[in-house]
Design a protein around this motif. Sequence first.
Motif: not given
Length: 812
Positions: A116-122, A144-146
């Motif tokens: 719902d927040t936006g489009t996610v590309h894994l 985002f990185t970890s």
Amino acid sequence: MSRLRSYVRPGSRAEALKLAERILFLDSLVPCTRSLTDLILGRLALKTLSKKVRKELSRVDQRHRASQLRKQKKEAVLAEKRQLGCKDGPPHQVLVVPLHDRISLPEAFRLLQDKDTGTVHLNEWGSTHSFMLLCPRLKHRWFFTSARPGDLHTVLDMAKVADTILFLLDPLEGWDSTGDYCLSCLFAQGLPTYTLAVQGVSGLPPRKQIDARRKLTKTVEKRFPDDKLLLLDTQQEADMLLRQLANQKQRHLAFRDRRAYLFAHAADFVPSEENNLVGTLKISGYVRGQALNVNSLLHIIGQGDFQMKQIDAPMDPFPLNPRMMKSQKDPSMAMEICTPDAIADMEEDPKVLMKADSDKQESLQTEVIPDPMEGEQTWPTEEELSEANDFLKKSPRLVKKVPKGTSSYQAEWILDEDGESSGEDESDDMEHEDFIEEESQDEGSEKEEEEEYETMTVGESVRDDLYDENVDDEAEEKMLEKYKQERLQEMFPDEVDTPRDVAARIRFQKYRGLKSFRTSPWDPKENLPQDYARIFQFQNFTNTRKRIFKEIEEKEVEGAEVGWYVTLHVSKVPVSVYEYFKRGAPLIAFSLLPHEQKMSVLNMVVSRHSGHTEPVKAKEELIFHCGFRRFRASPLFSQHTAADKHKFQRFLTADVALVVTVYGPITFPPASVLLFKQNSNGMHSLIATGYLLSVDPDRMVIKRVVLSGHPFKIFTKMAVVRYMFFSREDVLWFKPVELRTKWGRRGHIKEPLGTHGHMKCSFDGKLKSQDTVLMNLYKRVFPKWTYDPYVPEPVPWLKKEISLAVPEMDME
């Protein structure tokens, strides 16, 4: 007379009348003599008098000017916020670091990856998980990185390019020992913008939630004063966290703001035709910091420096607002492009942005190739030798009284018998220390050991056996010897024993005596080692640094602009770099400023880390994190003073800041410095932190050696001293060097007595029998050429490994 009042100072009436007559006479002359009148009266032209007249503003104008300056600064901050993460700027890169073992990183990523927040590309690279979040509603995109705190190199490297670091805290403890160690390293390197989030508060009982948050706030205040804690347990809290990240003011790191840098989102390797182990590496990512020029050099962290062939400009694989492409067959149908695969299908041949120019491209030369014939001297001919002998015979000779067996060379620098030394060495004052002997053990210790042996259980004995298995006897002996040397250095600074088997004039032939360590001259170009022929030196390092930084601010660089998605073609890269990236390690590249690939002498100011208590000796191999570089070297330690000579330190002391000197590639400050030491178990322990001081090969590090002797017979100001030397020739050799005592006396050697090294010395006052006679000798030392740009990967810094190495003991 009005003119007269304006030109004449108050004085006698007669002088004023005389001057008035002269003015009337000059005024009656032709008009061109007006300048002559001004010269006689002392008036000067307006251009000669005036400096810039500063306009005094009224209060209203001052308030208006201050409000304009505030408005300009506010607009600059807002423009920076809007550019980061927008459609024309690079994505907002967020590094997520969990500081406790109980924190669930997948759960945090699940909350942030809401559809719902936006489009996610894994995207998964081995052990490093990352994803791109595109949010058209907030007009923002995040990457985002970890990284786990135990993987030290990954955390430090990714923190160098991250826009924001998101620290995840435990609700009960905040962070564990591994997280605390990671925070120490990050604070020393320099933190960008950061945010604190707590995970797991909703899982606690309602009564304990308030107490847990209150205790956690007190714990966090030690490291992060005046920072708010955000919650990350629900989807609503995750949305609030994203808004906080988007609207946060950005903090700058100086070493990356003046250079272009890139975090690799994708990479490909094309082997060369000659050798499959070397080829062209294609790195794709967003340009950050500064504009990237293809002719500059590229430094890949942990891998080395390389040249670029060309820069391509493919389509952005993660556009904030995907373009709508109409089909040629059916114009009514539209296709949304938002995936890298679709873009690759639509545009197979990316646009070539810039190709390297061989005439303008920076060279990869790191060292000067020394010419062995440069300092060659021809052997003198027989005629030149005969002329020199004739000149020596004709030259006047000075007659001196010298001891028997003294050579002509020694006689040249032996002082007269009447000469007395009266100088004071301000830098070599030493304090007298009293030592207290330790008390002996009680007689009943054997009985206590018998009682402990009788009460020992089987579990304790097994634990002792396991403890002994993990102890390295050889390492323990080496560490004990280091502790002894460090303790002796504290009690007797720089004191050494005169050797019995080797003559002192041979053992200390490279040393010299100084009247004053602070004021005595020493040529920095004298007796340089062969390694100095391989390095580069600036005529004026400060001016060069200012000129390069000014060009960065004012000159427009041709190349890829900040925010563009580009593909860099890096030439002559080993295949191991690509394999390193495929294993999941981050690939980070920095562009180099002019001269930063060349070798020179780096001087860094460091302070010993409070968590490291083991002694660190000079010339030990250490691991350096200097700005964006990482390398290994064996440094020298010296005092941090403003003089032209700096005293060498044998150990890294804990109470004062020292200067570390190594051979390394040129880096323009400011740049943070971290020093690590690799332990026997493969872990890297932080031993010191600091900053880069300068790049100066002329900084002189002087090693001091103190020879000690003992008064044997004392006759007021004269004394017989023994045990400093053990031969008559050594006493004659070191006769010109000044003596001092621990109680502040000054003196010199008068003559040797006998053949066993006894000598008669005179002092400026009466000598005490308990005093010690000292002689200071100095020589310049240089670092070792042990520079290695490849640093082995450390073993993860885990609490479990520490507990196995040091098991807990029952104290009952």
